[in-house]
Design an enzyme around this catalytic site. Structure first.
Site, short mmCIF file in Angstrom:
data_model
loop_
_atom_site.label_atom_id
_atom_site.label_comp_id
_atom_site.label_asym_id
_atom_site.label_seq_id
_atom_site.Cartn_x
_atom_site.Cartn_y
_atom_site.Cartn_z
N TYR A 275 0.81 -1.21 0.00
CA TYR A 275 0.00 0.00 0.00
C TYR A 275 0.84 1.27 0.00
O TYR A 275 0.33 2.38 -0.13
CB TYR A 275 -0.97 0.02 1.20
CG TYR A 275 -1.99 -1.09 1.17
CD1 TYR A 275 -2.05 -1.98 0.11
CD2 TYR A 275 -2.91 -1.24 2.19
CE1 TYR A 275 -2.98 -3.00 0.08
CE2 TYR A 275 -3.84 -2.27 2.16
CZ TYR A 275 -3.87 -3.15 1.10
OH TYR A 275 -4.79 -4.16 1.07
N LYS B 27 4.52 -15.07 2.35
CA LYS B 27 4.40 -15.81 1.10
C LYS B 27 5.83 -16.08 0.64
O LYS B 27 6.26 -15.66 -0.46
CB LYS B 27 3.58 -15.00 0.08
CG LYS B 27 3.24 -15.71 -1.20
CD LYS B 27 2.21 -16.82 -1.04
CE LYS B 27 1.98 -17.53 -2.37
NZ LYS B 27 1.27 -18.80 -2.26
N ASP C 97 -1.80 -18.19 1.87
CA ASP C 97 -2.93 -18.93 1.28
C ASP C 97 -3.40 -20.04 2.21
O ASP C 97 -4.61 -20.25 2.37
CB ASP C 97 -2.60 -19.46 -0.12
CG ASP C 97 -1.17 -19.93 -0.26
OD1 ASP C 97 -0.38 -19.71 0.66
OD2 ASP C 97 -0.84 -20.55 -1.29
N ASP D 11 -4.72 -7.09 5.91
CA ASP D 11 -5.98 -6.44 5.56
C ASP D 11 -7.02 -7.50 5.20
O ASP D 11 -8.16 -7.49 5.69
CB ASP D 11 -5.73 -5.51 4.35
CG ASP D 11 -6.87 -4.55 4.10
OD1 ASP D 11 -7.81 -4.52 4.91
OD2 ASP D 11 -6.82 -3.84 3.07
N ASP E 191 -10.39 -9.19 7.68
CA ASP E 191 -11.81 -9.19 7.28
C ASP E 191 -12.36 -10.61 7.35
O ASP E 191 -13.50 -10.83 7.78
CB ASP E 191 -11.98 -8.63 5.85
CG ASP E 191 -12.25 -7.14 5.85
OD1 ASP E 191 -11.83 -6.47 6.83
OD2 ASP E 191 -12.87 -6.64 4.90
#
Ligand code: NAD
Length: 361
Positions: free
Chosen positions: A141, A189, A221, A245, A249
């Site tokens: 970001y 990752k 993942d 992020d 959620d």
């Protein structure tokens, strides 16, 4: 004690839920003998409308001079113009950067009373109580990027991390885990991304200093899968900005609704009490689909106030009193629409705030 709190009401349901959070702060002030001075400032879409920028300088200056910042939420379709030079969300990114808030703490604790509100089976959920820590000022970001513009066909974002950026957030997560059940999952990752391999290496180095911790390194993942397969097995989870992020959620659905989950963003800046100058906000957005109807769940904002009292003002008893009051109100069956199930009485945003305030009084 006296404390100066900057309130960023924001857009959509932001002002609705923030009003209830401030109501609760007022009750805390009266019951425990504290004075909270509120300084309402503009950020997000409302700031674009009034001042032509999502993050006015005055807001940044006020936030830097405050003991803590309370935020509702920003954004909405009105400002969703791909070619616009500014967007409400830039305000949030900007204030995080300005206050150097490098860690976002999101506790996800299942309220047993709401087990039916989740889409996940109760036996999988039972015992879920985790703290997800997301790196907040680095990574995808904030890395170098190229916009495609209206005519362009190429765009990119860059996931850039440095060793100190990873070190400080992993250390904060490790310290948090030491005060909890001493388990830490670091998410990356590393099998594909160079930044993921750096994350794994730095996390491994930092965590070597914490021999008491039970550590697992999990690929993002598989974490997406484990979160809904064995949520109760996690204690503290730490991840980079983008993965955090998304995972938070997902994790929010374990608790039934985004309307239940608070968050704290912390950094190294200290306030007038020598404690972290933090920014506190519900994890949900401005929910334009329900804005203005008085039906939003204010509990995430109310619980954000509890985090504010605990982390930025050192008022642990007051924070606990708010959490107990929320628990008691849920025990008695009050529900906003997002956490309701058949047969319960649905209350408005304001009534939910009043019920918590009454319990607290
Ligand atoms: P959202 O979180 O606003 O809403 C997602 C869904 O959850 C909606 O159906 C909404 O009605 C529901 N919901 C959210 N909060 C609720 C509450 N307190 N009570 C009851 N229901 C609630 O996410 P979105 O729809 O993807 O985004 C809407 C806008 O919010 C966008 O402009 C987005 O950029 C912005 N946003 C802002 C923040 C922030 O301010 N920190 C965070 C996320 C999204």
């Amino acid at each position: 004690m006296e404390a100066k709190i900057v309130v960023l009401d924001g857009d959509g349901i932001g002002p609705e839920v923030t009003a209830e959070a401030v109501k609760i702060l007022d009750v805390v002030g009266e019951r425990f003998g504290h004075t909270f001075h509120y300084d309402h400032q503009l950020m997000g879409g409302c700031a674009i409308d009034e001042l032509g920028t999502s993050l006015p300088d005055e807001t940044v200056a006020a936030a830097k001079a405050a003991d803590a910042v309370l935020l509702g939420a920003v954004g909405g379709p009105k400002w969703d113009i791909p070619t616009a030079p500014d967007r409400p969300e830039r305000g949030i990114l900007g204030i995080r950067k300005a206050l150097e808030l490098f860690a976002n703490l999101r506790p996800v604790k299942l309220n047993e009373q709401l087990i039916e509100a989740s889409t996940i089976k109760p036996d999988v959920l039972a015992g879920t109580d985790m703290l997800v820590i997301r790196e907040l000022t680095g990574g995808l970001y904030f890395g170098p990027r190229k916009e495609a513009g209206e005519e362009g066909f190429e765009a990119y974002d860059t996931m850039l991390y440095t060793r100190p950026e990873i070190e400080r957030v992993v250390r904060l997560a490790a310290d948090a885990a030491m005060g909890r059940r001493k388990k830490l999952a670091s998410v990356d990752k590393a099998n594909v991304l160079a930044s993921g391999r750096l994350w794994r290496r730095v996390a491994t180095d930092v965590l070597a200093e914490y021999p008491e911790l039970e550590v697992e390194h999990v690929l993002v993942d598989s974490m997406a899968m484990h979160l809904i397969r064995r949520p109760a097995s996690f204690d503290v989870i730490v991840s980079n900005n983008m993965f955090g992020d998304i995972l938070t959620d997902e994790a929010s659905m374990l608790a039934g609704s985004m309307g239940m989950l608070p968050s704290a963003s912390l950094g190294d800046l200290k306030n007038s009490h020598g404690l972290p100058l933090g920014l506190y906000e519900p994890i949900h957005g401005s929910a334009p689909d329900i804005a203005g109807q008085g039906i939003a769940n204010p509990l995430a904002a109310v619980l954000s106030v509890a985090m504010l009292l605990r982390h930025s003002l050192g008022l642990a008893d007051e924070a606990q009193a708010i959490e107990d009051a929320v628990d008691a109100v849920l025990d008695e069956g009050a529900r906003t629409g997002d956490i309701a199930h058949e047969g319960v009485e649905v209350v408005s945003t304001q009534v939910m705030g009043d019920l918590v305030a009454e319990k607290l009084e």
